[in-house]
Design a protein around this motif. Structure first.
Motif, PDB file in Angstrom:
ATOM      1  N   THR A 497     -35.492 -14.198  47.763  1.00  0.00           N
ATOM      2  CA  THR A 497     -36.897 -14.430  47.405  1.00  0.00           C
ATOM      3  C   THR A 497     -37.819 -14.218  48.594  1.00  0.00           C
ATOM      4  O   THR A 497     -39.037 -14.108  48.424  1.00  0.00           O
ATOM      5  CB  THR A 497     -37.086 -15.867  46.883  1.00  0.00           C
ATOM      6  OG1 THR A 497     -36.790 -16.796  47.928  1.00  0.00           O
ATOM      7  CG2 THR A 497     -36.157 -16.144  45.704  1.00  0.00           C
ATOM      8  N   LYS A 498     -37.247 -14.183  49.811  1.00  0.00           N
ATOM      9  CA  LYS A 498     -38.058 -13.997  51.013  1.00  0.00           C
ATOM     10  C   LYS A 498     -37.834 -12.625  51.646  1.00  0.00           C
ATOM     11  O   LYS A 498     -38.280 -12.378  52.766  1.00  0.00           O
ATOM     12  CB  LYS A 498     -37.709 -15.087  52.048  1.00  0.00           C
ATOM     13  CG  LYS A 498     -38.002 -16.505  51.573  1.00  0.00           C
ATOM     14  CD  LYS A 498     -37.621 -17.508  52.650  1.00  0.00           C
ATOM     15  CE  LYS A 498     -37.885 -18.927  52.212  1.00  0.00           C
ATOM     16  NZ  LYS A 498     -37.542 -19.920  53.263  1.00  0.00           N
ATOM     17  N   ASN A 499     -37.091 -11.799  50.925  1.00  0.00           N
ATOM     18  CA  ASN A 499     -36.785 -10.463  51.423  1.00  0.00           C
ATOM     19  C   ASN A 499     -36.042 -10.529  52.777  1.00  0.00           C
ATOM     20  O   ASN A 499     -36.325  -9.769  53.697  1.00  0.00           O
ATOM     21  CB  ASN A 499     -38.056  -9.612  51.560  1.00  0.00           C
ATOM     22  CG  ASN A 499     -37.723  -8.129  51.713  1.00  0.00           C
ATOM     23  OD1 ASN A 499     -36.715  -7.647  51.188  1.00  0.00           O
ATOM     24  ND2 ASN A 499     -38.569  -7.410  52.448  1.00  0.00           N
ATOM     25  N   ILE A 500     -35.103 -11.463  52.834  1.00  0.00           N
ATOM     26  CA  ILE A 500     -34.263 -11.595  54.040  1.00  0.00           C
ATOM     27  C   ILE A 500     -32.896 -11.000  53.725  1.00  0.00           C
ATOM     28  O   ILE A 500     -32.247 -11.380  52.756  1.00  0.00           O
ATOM     29  CB  ILE A 500     -34.104 -13.068  54.460  1.00  0.00           C
ATOM     30  CG1 ILE A 500     -35.456 -13.690  54.820  1.00  0.00           C
ATOM     31  CG2 ILE A 500     -33.135 -13.197  55.641  1.00  0.00           C
ATOM     32  CD1 ILE A 500     -35.405 -15.182  55.111  1.00  0.00           C
ATOM     33  N   ASP A 501     -32.493 -10.052  54.558  1.00  0.00           N
ATOM     34  CA  ASP A 501     -31.200  -9.403  54.391  1.00  0.00           C
ATOM     35  C   ASP A 501     -30.134 -10.228  55.138  1.00  0.00           C
ATOM     36  O   ASP A 501     -30.267 -10.459  56.337  1.00  0.00           O
ATOM     37  CB  ASP A 501     -31.263  -7.978  54.944  1.00  0.00           C
ATOM     38  CG  ASP A 501     -29.940  -7.232  54.761  1.00  0.00           C
ATOM     39  OD1 ASP A 501     -29.159  -7.630  53.874  1.00  0.00           O
ATOM     40  OD2 ASP A 501     -29.693  -6.274  55.518  1.00  0.00           O
ATOM     41  N   VAL A 502     -29.094 -10.681  54.418  1.00  0.00           N
ATOM     42  CA  VAL A 502     -28.047 -11.530  55.013  1.00  0.00           C
ATOM     43  C   VAL A 502     -26.755 -10.735  55.142  1.00  0.00           C
ATOM     44  O   VAL A 502     -26.251 -10.178  54.177  1.00  0.00           O
ATOM     45  CB  VAL A 502     -27.797 -12.788  54.157  1.00  0.00           C
ATOM     46  CG1 VAL A 502     -26.694 -13.636  54.794  1.00  0.00           C
ATOM     47  CG2 VAL A 502     -29.073 -13.600  53.998  1.00  0.00           C
ATOM     48  N   GLU A 503     -26.242 -10.680  56.388  1.00  0.00           N
ATOM     49  CA  GLU A 503     -24.951 -10.044  56.630  1.00  0.00           C
ATOM     50  C   GLU A 503     -23.989 -11.089  57.203  1.00  0.00           C
ATOM     51  O   GLU A 503     -24.341 -11.823  58.122  1.00  0.00           O
ATOM     52  CB  GLU A 503     -25.102  -8.884  57.619  1.00  0.00           C
ATOM     53  CG  GLU A 503     -23.772  -8.202  57.951  1.00  0.00           C
ATOM     54  CD  GLU A 503     -23.914  -7.104  58.999  1.00  0.00           C
ATOM     55  OE1 GLU A 503     -22.883  -6.755  59.612  1.00  0.00           O
ATOM     56  OE2 GLU A 503     -25.048  -6.622  59.235  1.00  0.00           O
ATOM     57  N   LYS A 504     -22.775 -11.151  56.655  1.00  0.00           N
ATOM     58  CA  LYS A 504     -21.775 -12.111  57.118  1.00  0.00           C
ATOM     59  C   LYS A 504     -20.593 -11.365  57.743  1.00  0.00           C
ATOM     60  O   LYS A 504     -20.119 -10.382  57.167  1.00  0.00           O
ATOM     61  CB  LYS A 504     -21.295 -12.991  55.965  1.00  0.00           C
ATOM     62  CG  LYS A 504     -22.387 -13.919  55.407  1.00  0.00           C
ATOM     63  CD  LYS A 504     -21.924 -14.690  54.191  1.00  0.00           C
ATOM     64  CE  LYS A 504     -21.786 -13.739  53.013  1.00  0.00           C
ATOM     65  NZ  LYS A 504     -21.521 -14.449  51.742  1.00  0.00           N
TER      66      LYS A 504
END
Length: 511
Positions: A497-504
């Motif tokens: 919803t915040k346009n944050i790209d998450v990489e793990k």
């Protein structure tokens, strides 16, 4: 076994002189027969000393159990029924030893152990000042701030100033002067002064001066309360009659089992704390097997309860006196037990000539050696994480009693541990810009991440701005709490919803 006899034998005599009034004082504070303290001291020295593998620890009746003993005797209504609880507490301790419960000793922080030693040192000094002045209203051996006579540790000193006995002050001052001279000058001059210890001279001089007082050769007097008051048997059969046996009918009383459990747990904790402290005082840094120590204490309590003695623990005052005056092996503890036995049978009248002011001087030296001012400076240099638990342990012991003070120190130690864990749950790498000009945040999680770290990780993730990328790196982690994994999964869902790209990185392997 006897290879260190030249060191152990004189040390054992000093431990005996220290232990004698403490055994009597703790029995008095416990509301128990005076001889029960001597029995516990004898068994603590001979039985526990033989069974234990602690090279320098000395066992006997403990002040920390005095209140428990006092209230337990009252609730059971019989000394003989209480003795059955002591026997059962020993059985529980033996079981704890075989269950390897001694590992608990290794969870006490070093700062707390050092605080315990310093606190006890200061407590000894404060408690012995009245005895050195001739005010002996409170028995030796108390470790509580609030005393049985209605005073407290500090007010008792001011009270003592109103009842100064010149004879006791004279004996105390001369005794303290001899001990300082012996420690600072004479022991460095000749080996004979290392073999013939200062406290032995102090006690002998105290007996001589008391004799001169009694015969009017010196114009001073001491009352019965200002000297040792060991029960004097009229014959050997009279000595044997002082032993008491437990009431076997108490085995059907559930209250006896409850008291036995409390004595076993509190006594075991005091013993394990003392073991840790004694090992740190040992110049050779030997390590006592804690499980064997629990078994030895259990055996001691079984025997003590069977013959009319108080509960036994390893005790730091006698142990530190043993170390400070040259003890090398457990033979010094065993010898001191035999000295208690022999004195109770044969020379009780002579022991009752020893002024408490002489013994107070010896204990003042023991207290000073435990609480040297340099230790405060040393702990301060180690930082607040060490200094605060150390200081709060000292304050807690002086303001309450031994176990409460240690508990307070441990609580502060836990606080700093959690604080340290909170601050070190993860590492935030430098923020960089990617090819699209968006910020890239790289979070590397620690090796161990527990639920205590939830707050710091939530705070860090909340700071990730919109329209950016975050890399959550699990590659260094071996254990991650489910609570933390759940937070990260929830963040990943909300990040869209915040346009944050998450990489793990290595998320599956870590989970």
């Amino acid at each position: 076994m006897f290879k260190e006899i030249r060191n152990d034998f004189p040390a054992s005599i000093i431990v005996f002189f220290v232990a004698l009034p403490l055994c009597l004082g703790i029995a008095l504070a416990s509301g128990a027969p005076l001889f029960s303290g001597i029995i516990a001291g004898i068994i603590g020295g001979i039985i526990v000393g033989t069974a234990s593998d602690s090279p320098l620890g000395v066992s006997g009746p403990a002040a920390g159990l005095a209140v428990i003993v006092l209230t337990s005797i009252a609730s059971l209504g019989s000394w003989e029924m209480f003795l059955m609880a002591v026997v059962l507490s020993g059985v529980i301790q033996v079981i704890l030893g075989y269950a390897k419960a001694g590992f608990i000793a290794y969870f006490f922080p070093t700062s707390v152990i050092k605080g315990m030693l310093t606190g006890i040192g200061l407590l000894i000094i404060l408690k012995q000042i009245p005895h050195a002045l001739g005010w002996d209203n409170e028995g030796m051996g108390s470790d509580s701030f609030i005393q049985a006579d209605g005073q407290n540790t500090v007010s008792e000193i001011f009270q003592a100033l109103n009842f100064i006995t010149p004879g006791a002050v004279l004996i105390g001052a001369i005794s303290l002067g001899i001990l300082i001279l012996w420690d600072k000058v004479l022991m460095k001059k000749h080996k004979v002064f290392q073999i013939l210890q200062g406290p032995i001279v102090v006690v002998a001089l105290g007996i001589l001066m008391n004799y001169l007082f009694q015969n009017g050769i010196l114009n001073f007097t001491l009352t019965d309360k200002q000297v040792v008051s060991l029960p004097v048997p009229e014959s050997f059969s009279g000595f044997l009659n002082q032993f008491t046996f437990p009431d076997l009918s108490a085995l059907t009383n559930i209250e006896v089992y409850k008291i036995a459990f409390v004595i076993a747990i509190v006594g075991s904790l005091e013993t394990l704390l003392c073991v840790e402290a004694t090992d740190k005082l040992d110049p050779e840094r030997r390590i006592t097997p804690t499980n064997r120590e629990l078994k030895a204490q259990g055996l001691g309590n079984i025997v003590s309860g069977l013959v009319g003695g108080l509960p036994i623990t390893q005790v730091i005052v006698r142990s530190s006196a043993n170390i400070n005056f040259g003890g090398k092996t457990k033979m010094s503890a065993i010898f001191h037990g035999f000295f208690l036995l022999i004195s109770a049978i044969t020379i009780a009248s002579l022991m009752n000539m020893i002024p408490l002011a002489s013994l107070a001087a010896i204990l003042l030296m023991v207290g000073y050696k435990l609480a040297k001012p340099a230790l405060f400076k040393e702990m301060y240099k180690l930082g607040w994480e060490q200094f605060i638990p150390f200081t709060m342990t000292v304050v807690g012991i002086l303001a309450t009693d031994l176990l409460k003070g240690i508990t307070l120190g441990i609580l502060f130690g836990i606080f700093y541990t959690l604080r340290h864990s909170y601050r070190n749950s993860h590492h935030l790498m430098d923020i960089v810009k990617n090819e699209n000009g968006n910020e890239v945040h790289h979070i590397v999680l620690a090796q161990e991440v527990s639920f205590f770290n939830k707050a710091s990780i939530i705070d860090t993730l909340d700071l990730i701005p919109e329209n950016s990328k975050v890399i959550i790196d699990f590659s260094k982690s071996k254990s991650i709490a489910y609570d933390v994994l759940e937070i990260i999964k929830d963040f990943e869902i909300n990040a869209k919803t915040k346009n944050i790209d998450v990489e793990k990185i290595k998320f599956i392997e870590a989970a």
